[in-house]
Design a protein around this motif. Structure first.
Motif, short mmCIF file in Angstrom:
data_model
loop_
_atom_site.label_atom_id
_atom_site.label_comp_id
_atom_site.label_asym_id
_atom_site.label_seq_id
_atom_site.Cartn_x
_atom_site.Cartn_y
_atom_site.Cartn_z
N PHE A 109 -6.27 16.96 11.36
CA PHE A 109 -5.48 16.50 10.21
C PHE A 109 -4.32 17.46 10.00
CE2 PHE A 109 -9.34 18.57 8.24
CZ PHE A 109 -8.74 19.70 7.72
N PRO A 110 -3.27 16.99 9.29
CA PRO A 110 -3.23 15.80 8.45
C PRO A 110 -2.97 14.51 9.23
CG PRO A 110 -1.13 16.89 8.33
CD PRO A 110 -2.02 17.79 9.16
N LEU A 111 -3.29 13.42 8.57
CA LEU A 111 -3.00 12.07 9.05
C LEU A 111 -2.26 11.36 7.93
CD1 LEU A 111 -3.50 9.38 10.71
CD2 LEU A 111 -5.69 9.26 9.49
N LEU A 112 -1.14 10.75 8.25
CA LEU A 112 -0.40 9.94 7.28
C LEU A 112 -0.67 8.48 7.57
CD1 LEU A 112 1.87 9.85 5.01
CD2 LEU A 112 3.46 9.46 6.91
N VAL A 113 -1.01 7.72 6.52
CA VAL A 113 -1.22 6.29 6.65
C VAL A 113 -0.14 5.58 5.85
CG1 VAL A 113 -2.79 4.37 6.22
CG2 VAL A 113 -3.70 6.58 6.97
N ASP A 114 0.56 4.67 6.52
CA ASP A 114 1.59 3.86 5.87
C ASP A 114 1.31 2.40 6.22
OD1 ASP A 114 3.80 2.90 4.58
OD2 ASP A 114 5.26 3.71 6.00
N GLY A 115 0.63 1.71 5.32
CA GLY A 115 0.22 0.35 5.62
C GLY A 115 -0.76 0.32 6.77
N ASP A 116 -0.41 -0.39 7.84
CA ASP A 116 -1.27 -0.48 9.02
C ASP A 116 -0.97 0.60 10.05
OD1 ASP A 116 -2.53 -2.75 8.01
OD2 ASP A 116 -1.02 -4.09 8.88
N MET A 144 0.85 -1.20 0.00
CA MET A 144 0.00 0.00 0.00
C MET A 144 0.88 1.24 0.00
SD MET A 144 -2.77 1.17 2.88
CE MET A 144 -3.59 2.75 2.77
N SER A 145 0.58 2.19 -0.86
CA SER A 145 1.34 3.43 -0.90
C SER A 145 0.94 4.34 0.26
CB SER A 145 1.09 4.15 -2.23
OG SER A 145 -0.27 4.51 -2.33
N LEU A 146 1.76 5.35 0.50
CA LEU A 146 1.44 6.32 1.53
C LEU A 146 0.16 7.07 1.16
CD1 LEU A 146 4.97 7.89 2.07
CD2 LEU A 146 3.79 6.32 3.62
N ALA A 147 -0.62 7.40 2.18
CA ALA A 147 -1.83 8.19 1.97
C ALA A 147 -1.85 9.32 2.99
CB ALA A 147 -3.09 7.34 2.11
N VAL A 148 -2.24 10.49 2.53
CA VAL A 148 -2.36 11.67 3.40
C VAL A 148 -3.81 12.12 3.42
CG1 VAL A 148 -1.71 14.07 3.77
CG2 VAL A 148 0.00 12.43 2.97
N TYR A 149 -4.41 12.19 4.60
CA TYR A 149 -5.74 12.75 4.79
C TYR A 149 -5.57 14.20 5.25
CZ TYR A 149 -7.70 8.01 4.63
OH TYR A 149 -8.08 6.74 4.26
N GLY A 150 -6.19 15.12 4.55
CA GLY A 150 -6.08 16.53 4.93
C GLY A 150 -6.83 17.40 3.96
N HIS A 151 -6.50 18.67 3.96
CA HIS A 151 -7.12 19.63 3.03
C HIS A 151 -6.03 20.55 2.51
CE1 HIS A 151 -9.64 22.80 1.37
NE2 HIS A 151 -10.63 21.95 1.40
#
Length: 219
Positions: free
Chosen positions: A53-60, A1-8
């Protein structure tokens, strides 16, 4: 899974993380938190119910708080631009200025923004008064630190500059950096000319109408 950033894109703290990602060309997926993307909002709140936010998701793994996110990226997804020095004492200087810009510039600006968002003229005036008082002190102090420096701590672009860019961007909209602070005005201009910062600013450009104090016709 690639990195994901939740934010605005218009969020100063989201921009801080985006600048770090852009600096190193780190691949990631941006998941905007907005009424148009309720699925992103639901997933964001599931992962971080404190609603920041932001929240960074890296895998789990969920990584929260901007400074921690940027340090995590350097540890787990390093790139050509090292945003925190190897030397522990030099790193401490960077961390200090990172906190300075978040706590004494961006948070000061937030007083004016929060007051305006209430819609109450008295609270708007009080929020602006407090913001100006705090920003004047912050501007004066950092002006005295910038002599002979290209970036916040010297010749290298660091975590501190990732924090400074959005902080000074919005702070100057709120209370102009005075001409008595030429070093700081020049530093802000250098930040806005940096490609990673310009890209972050451009990402937020469509949302300028959301700035409750009225976005100036510049930058």
């Amino acid at each position: 899974m690639s990195l994901a950033v939740y934010g605005h894109y218009f969020s100063s703290y989201t921009q801080k993380v985006l600048i770090a990602l852009y600096e190193n060309g780190t691949p990631f997926e941006f998941r905007s938190i907005s009424p148009e993307t309720p699925e992103h909002s639901a997933e964001w709140l599931r992962r971080w119910p404190l609603r920041k936010f932001p929240l960074l998701v890296d895998g789990d793994r969920n990584i929260i708080e901007t400074s921690i996110i940027i340090e995590y990226l350097q540890l787990k997804h390093p790139g050509p631009v090292r945003l925190l020095p190897e030397d522990p004492l030099a790193a401490l200087d960077v961390r200090f200025l990172d906190r300075f810009f978040d706590l004494h510039v961006m948070n000061a600006t937030q007083h004016a923004v929060d007051g305006a968002l209430t819609g109450d003229p008295v609270k708007r005036q009080d929020g602006m008064k407090l913001a100006v008082e705090k920003l004047e002190r912050a501007y004066g102090w950092i002006e005295g630190q910038l002599g002979g420096r290209t970036w916040a701590v010297g010749n290298d672009f660091t975590l501190a500059d990732c924090a400074a860019a959005p902080s000074l961007f919005y702070a100057d909209w709120t209370h102009r950096i005075p001409e008595s602070c030429p070093q700081l005005r020049a530093y802000r201009a250098r930040l806005l000319a940096r490609p990673s910062v310009a890209r972050a600013v451009d990402g937020g450009r469509p949302y300028r109408k959301l700035f409750p104090l009225g976005a100036p016709d510049r930058d």
